[in-house]
Design a protein around this motif. Sequence first.
Motif, PDB file in Angstrom:
ATOM      1  N   GLY A 110      78.577  34.356 120.935  1.00  0.00           N
ATOM      2  CA  GLY A 110      79.746  35.171 120.695  1.00  0.00           C
ATOM      3  C   GLY A 110      80.289  35.551 122.051  1.00  0.00           C
ATOM      4  O   GLY A 110      79.755  35.122 123.081  1.00  0.00           O
ATOM      5  N   ARG A 111      81.329  36.355 122.109  1.00  0.00           N
ATOM      6  CA  ARG A 111      81.879  36.771 123.388  1.00  0.00           C
ATOM      7  C   ARG A 111      80.847  37.619 124.138  1.00  0.00           C
ATOM      8  O   ARG A 111      80.506  38.721 123.714  1.00  0.00           O
ATOM      9  CB  ARG A 111      83.166  37.564 123.189  1.00  0.00           C
ATOM     10  N   GLY A 112      80.336  37.087 125.240  1.00  0.00           N
ATOM     11  CA  GLY A 112      79.384  37.824 126.049  1.00  0.00           C
ATOM     12  C   GLY A 112      78.024  37.983 125.422  1.00  0.00           C
ATOM     13  O   GLY A 112      77.276  38.886 125.786  1.00  0.00           O
ATOM     14  N   VAL A 113      77.631  37.090 124.505  1.00  0.00           N
ATOM     15  CA  VAL A 113      76.322  37.233 123.858  1.00  0.00           C
ATOM     16  C   VAL A 113      75.825  35.869 123.390  1.00  0.00           C
ATOM     17  O   VAL A 113      76.616  35.009 122.969  1.00  0.00           O
ATOM     18  CB  VAL A 113      76.401  38.224 122.664  1.00  0.00           C
ATOM     19  N   VAL A 114      74.518  35.642 123.488  1.00  0.00           N
ATOM     20  CA  VAL A 114      73.887  34.450 122.934  1.00  0.00           C
ATOM     21  C   VAL A 114      72.575  34.863 122.290  1.00  0.00           C
ATOM     22  O   VAL A 114      71.812  35.656 122.854  1.00  0.00           O
ATOM     23  CB  VAL A 114      73.664  33.368 124.020  1.00  0.00           C
ATOM     24  N   VAL A 115      72.332  34.360 121.083  1.00  0.00           N
ATOM     25  CA  VAL A 115      71.112  34.666 120.332  1.00  0.00           C
ATOM     26  C   VAL A 115      70.391  33.364 120.040  1.00  0.00           C
ATOM     27  O   VAL A 115      71.000  32.407 119.557  1.00  0.00           O
ATOM     28  CB  VAL A 115      71.437  35.397 119.008  1.00  0.00           C
ATOM     29  N   SER A 116      69.093  33.309 120.335  1.00  0.00           N
ATOM     30  CA  SER A 116      68.285  32.116 120.078  1.00  0.00           C
ATOM     31  C   SER A 116      67.126  32.467 119.157  1.00  0.00           C
ATOM     32  O   SER A 116      66.615  33.587 119.185  1.00  0.00           O
ATOM     33  CB  SER A 116      67.716  31.556 121.383  1.00  0.00           C
ATOM     34  N   GLY A 117      66.688  31.479 118.367  1.00  0.00           N
ATOM     35  CA  GLY A 117      65.548  31.724 117.500  1.00  0.00           C
ATOM     36  C   GLY A 117      64.870  30.443 117.080  1.00  0.00           C
ATOM     37  O   GLY A 117      65.467  29.366 117.095  1.00  0.00           O
ATOM     38  N   ALA A 128      72.642  37.719 111.909  1.00  0.00           N
ATOM     39  CA  ALA A 128      72.593  39.179 111.793  1.00  0.00           C
ATOM     40  C   ALA A 128      72.413  39.833 113.151  1.00  0.00           C
ATOM     41  O   ALA A 128      73.018  40.872 113.442  1.00  0.00           O
ATOM     42  CB  ALA A 128      71.465  39.590 110.856  1.00  0.00           C
ATOM     43  N   VAL A 129      71.587  39.228 114.003  1.00  0.00           N
ATOM     44  CA  VAL A 129      71.376  39.775 115.353  1.00  0.00           C
ATOM     45  C   VAL A 129      72.682  39.745 116.134  1.00  0.00           C
ATOM     46  O   VAL A 129      73.103  40.755 116.722  1.00  0.00           O
ATOM     47  CB  VAL A 129      70.278  38.983 116.086  1.00  0.00           C
ATOM     48  N   ARG A 130      73.334  38.593 116.150  1.00  0.00           N
ATOM     49  CA  ARG A 130      74.596  38.471 116.900  1.00  0.00           C
ATOM     50  C   ARG A 130      75.670  39.395 116.346  1.00  0.00           C
ATOM     51  O   ARG A 130      76.317  40.152 117.094  1.00  0.00           O
ATOM     52  CB  ARG A 130      75.090  37.033 116.852  1.00  0.00           C
ATOM     53  N   ASP A 131      75.896  39.341 115.040  1.00  0.00           N
ATOM     54  CA  ASP A 131      76.996  40.088 114.441  1.00  0.00           C
ATOM     55  C   ASP A 131      76.783  41.598 114.546  1.00  0.00           C
ATOM     56  O   ASP A 131      77.749  42.353 114.737  1.00  0.00           O
ATOM     57  CB  ASP A 131      77.179  39.680 112.984  1.00  0.00           C
ATOM     58  N   THR A 132      75.533  42.034 114.422  1.00  0.00           N
ATOM     59  CA  THR A 132      75.255  43.468 114.541  1.00  0.00           C
ATOM     60  C   THR A 132      75.481  43.941 115.962  1.00  0.00           C
ATOM     61  O   THR A 132      76.048  45.021 116.191  1.00  0.00           O
ATOM     62  CB  THR A 132      73.823  43.775 114.087  1.00  0.00           C
ATOM     63  N   TYR A 133      75.065  43.143 116.937  1.00  0.00           N
ATOM     64  CA  TYR A 133      75.335  43.524 118.330  1.00  0.00           C
ATOM     65  C   TYR A 133      76.836  43.662 118.554  1.00  0.00           C
ATOM     66  O   TYR A 133      77.302  44.654 119.138  1.00  0.00           O
ATOM     67  CB  TYR A 133      74.759  42.492 119.293  1.00  0.00           C
ATOM     68  N   LEU A 134      77.614  42.695 118.114  1.00  0.00           N
ATOM     69  CA  LEU A 134      79.054  42.699 118.365  1.00  0.00           C
ATOM     70  C   LEU A 134      79.768  43.836 117.642  1.00  0.00           C
ATOM     71  O   LEU A 134      80.792  44.333 118.127  1.00  0.00           O
ATOM     72  CB  LEU A 134      79.656  41.356 117.946  1.00  0.00           C
ATOM     73  N   SER A 135      79.247  44.255 116.498  1.00  0.00           N
ATOM     74  CA  SER A 135      79.923  45.293 115.709  1.00  0.00           C
ATOM     75  C   SER A 135      79.422  46.702 116.003  1.00  0.00           C
ATOM     76  O   SER A 135      80.029  47.679 115.541  1.00  0.00           O
ATOM     77  CB  SER A 135      79.765  45.006 114.211  1.00  0.00           C
TER      78      SER A 135
END
Length: 235
Positions: A110-117, A128-135
Amino acid sequence: MTVSILAYDEKTGTFGGAAMTGSLCVGGWVLRGGAESGLSASQGTAPSTLWGEDVLEKMKTGMSAGDAVAQVTDPDTGRAHRQLAAIDLHGNTGHFTGEMSVPICGALEGRGVVVSGNMLADWSVIAAVRDTYLSTKGAMPDRLMAALVAGARAGGDSRGLLSAALLVASRAATPLTLRIDRSAKPLEDLADLLAAARAEPYHGWTRVVPTLDDPYRAPDLVEPEPLPLPETGTE
């Protein structure tokens, strides 16, 4: 399951990373970096701490996260068993997931974020990790903690979580590096440790030790009283 998130807040110049897993010591294995280099997250079935360090060195010279990840991962004959994510000094992201990583595996940006798993119950975990961080609004540690909790609620780890970690860095503040290396409730313990780090006297102490932008910072010292001169006898 191992999940990591790397983020950069361009308004405050703050980098943040967080990770959780069903194994030991996720902070020591996965998260690395600081405000002079950006952050990295190296994980997988056979994670390479060398990858984590090497990508930071490249980004510190100004290389983009995407180019740095490619240069580090391409020559490694064992890369099929590893994952790497990075966020550079401008908030650009890069990631790699080897084809032998335990499914469900991969990364989302996402803008300014990357989530790996990897070893995910479902793609919804890293979403959920990415979207929760952004919101989520607020300070970087709060956004990262909310993101981890959301990921755990979205599926978590079939083995149960055993460790969690948080890393926050900026030029204007001292680094915040918190690790729960082994616990039956690592997210709860990490939240408790974060609260303690924000409380006095620890928080006050972090405001007077050196930072990148203020490398000579120290507590204000009271000028000592001059010592009386020794008496001299007269003949």
